[in-house]
Design an enzyme around this catalytic site. Structure first.
Site, PDB file in Angstrom:
ATOM      1  N   LYS A 146     108.456 -39.852  12.027  1.00 48.16           N
ATOM      2  CA  LYS A 146     107.643 -40.189  10.574  1.00 48.16           C
ATOM      3  C   LYS A 146     108.173 -39.224   9.604  1.00 48.16           C
ATOM      4  CE  LYS A 146     105.151 -43.348  12.704  1.00 48.16           C
ATOM      5  NZ  LYS A 146     105.750 -43.639  13.855  1.00 48.16           N
TER       6      LYS A 146
HETATM    7  C1  LIG Z   1     102.498 -48.222  11.868  1.00 47.90           C
HETATM    8  C2  LIG Z   1     102.166 -47.368  13.003  1.00 47.90           C
HETATM    9  N1  LIG Z   1     100.809 -47.121  12.987  1.00 47.90           N
HETATM   10  C3  LIG Z   1     100.324 -46.102  13.959  1.00 47.90           C
HETATM   11  C4  LIG Z   1     101.262 -45.355  14.577  1.00 47.90           C
HETATM   12  C5  LIG Z   1     100.522 -44.482  15.674  1.00 47.90           C
HETATM   13  O1  LIG Z   1     101.222 -43.169  15.477  1.00 47.90           O
HETATM   14  P1  LIG Z   1     101.019 -42.000  16.652  1.00 47.90           P
HETATM   15  O2  LIG Z   1     102.205 -42.188  17.379  1.00 47.90           O
HETATM   16  O3  LIG Z   1     100.923 -40.598  15.835  1.00 47.90           O
HETATM   17  O4  LIG Z   1      99.774 -42.295  17.335  1.00 47.90           O
HETATM   18  C6  LIG Z   1     102.540 -45.740  14.605  1.00 47.90           C
HETATM   19  C7  LIG Z   1     103.573 -44.955  15.308  1.00 47.90           C
HETATM   20  O5  LIG Z   1     104.816 -45.325  15.711  1.00 47.90           O
HETATM   21  C8  LIG Z   1     103.155 -46.585  13.565  1.00 47.90           C
HETATM   22  O6  LIG Z   1     104.445 -46.839  13.572  1.00 47.90           O
END
Ligand SMILES: Cc1ncc(COP(=O)(O)O)c(C=O)c1O
Length: 379
Positions: free
Chosen positions: A185
């Site tokens: 991210k």
């Molecule tokens: C669009 C989106 N939402 C939520 C998430 C979830 O993030 P996390 O890995 O921090 O739980 C991701 C992770 O890749 C994502 O791409």
């Protein structure tokens, strides 16, 4: 095989000062949640215009806690987009609610707000949009709709830390906003996430929901009234996240210049569907650069296209599969043909390398590999 180092499609950028800072935390004795969590939360709150923010172990945990905070459970419906990451479907189902999907725009990938309006029933409790690099949906219209229909908005901003709506950061505007600090991210804390809430009462509730459901009593004993999770971020991670947030403007500038280079290079290959084109001062961030491949005109499928790029030293990703066509989505009524744009994106999308350690030369290398592969497959 390429002689150049393999180019991953995403990844973190960690400087030596941050790495040294982790050593300091490890030596300090406070390695679980402590002072760095509070500092990181304070910086995030500044970033979000003073709104209360609490950090958790992932954005997935933040989405689950947001749903619990909003009191969403069995019998409730949550409207979300069929084109997103599994987190949104999984967490809706995990709290016992029913996912109701809508389609998205083919280029911006933003959820269709007219379809959201049409999907609202007396059981609807929340709208859960995912925000995409390059373009936000009309947030004024989304929040006006939610207010009119008395719905919460649980905003999946995992991909858009640093995107702005009318000059204000996502998170500074909005309802329950979730960010991800996964290494792919815009900033990372290794794993981690944040939840922006409406007020201090909600923030206190999040503190309980992320830590066993514990509340502290006047006599310094503890009580639980509901089963909370165990989603508290360790200080080691908060130390990294805090340093990364300071570097966010530099990361965003690098990412934007790389995205602009992709647009300039892809001008000569209109066969791909490109993301929305950046305009000066548009306030958008660029976590990913994903195109739709002109597969019907090529003699190879996406898997072979990705293998060909891999052989040229270029990593790719798929962002994302269509949620309603996953096994879990089908259990909740998902069927092929329901959401044509989400399904086409799922079939044809490929995410090309974009991260803050890349250079313009890296983008040129990716573009040459794509052009070469498409040219061979068209011949
Ligand atoms: C669009 C989106 N939402 C939520 C998430 C979830 O993030 P996390 O890995 O921090 O739980 C991701 C992770 O890749 C994502 O791409």
């Amino acid at each position: 095989m390429s002689a150049l180092p393999y180019l991953k499609f995403a990844g973190p950028s960690l400087d030596e000062a941050t790495i040294a800072g982790v050593g300091d935390v490890l030596r300090s004795g406070h390695i679980a949640s402590g002072p760095w969590v509070r500092r990181f939360e304070a910086s995030l709150s500044d970033f979000c215009g003073g709104r209360p923010v609490r950090v958790l172990t992932s954005a997935t945990a933040a989405v689950e806690v947001a749903l619990q905070l909003a009191g969403i459970g069995p019998g409730d419906e949550v409207i979300t987009c069929a084109q997103s990451f599994f987190t949104v479907l999984n967490m809706i189902v995990k709290v016992g609610a029913t996912p109701v999907f809508v389609d998205c725009d083919l280029v911006t990938r933003n959820l269709d707000l007219a379809a959201v309006d049409a999907a609202i029933t007396p059981r609807t409790r929340a709208i859960m949009p995912t925000y995409w690099p390059g373009s936000l949906p009309d947030l004024d219209r989304l929040h006006a709709l939610a207010r009119r229909r008395k719905l919460r908005v649980i905003e999946d901003a995992a991909l858009v830390m640093g995107s702005q709506w009318k000059g204000r950061n996502v998170g500074a505007v909005g309802d329950l906003v979730t960010f991800s600090f996964h290494p792919n991210k815009n900033i990372t804390s290794i794993e981690g996430g944040a939840l922006v809430v409406a007020d201090e009462a909600e923030a206190a509730r999040v503190e309980a929901l992320r830590f066993h459901g514990i509340v502290y009593l006047a006599d310094r004993t503890r009580d639980v009234a509901f089963p909370g999770g165990k989603f508290n971020m360790p200080d080691v991670n908060a130390r990294i996240g805090h340093a990364q947030l300071e570097q966010l403007p530099a990361f965003l500038a690098t990412r934007r210049s790389l995205a602009e280079r992709y647009f300039a290079r892809f001008e000569t290959d209109p066969a791909c569907v490109l993301p929305p084109r950046p305009t000066p001062g548009d306030g958008q961030s660029w976590n990913m650069w994903s195109v739709l491949l002109p597969l019907p005109r090529l003699s190879l499928d996406r898997l072979r296209f990705r293998d060909a790029l891999d052989a040229l030293g270029v990593g790719t990703g798929v962002s994302y599969e269509a949620l309603h066509l996953s096994t879990l989505g089908r259990k909740h009524g998902g069927k092929a043909g329901q959401f044509p744009n989400a399904e086409r994106i799922a079939r044809e999308t490929v995410t090309l390398p974009l991260h803050a350690r890349m250079t313009i030369t890296d983008v040129d290398r990716v573009c040459s590999a794509v052009t070469e592969t498409i040219a061979v497959a068209r011949a």
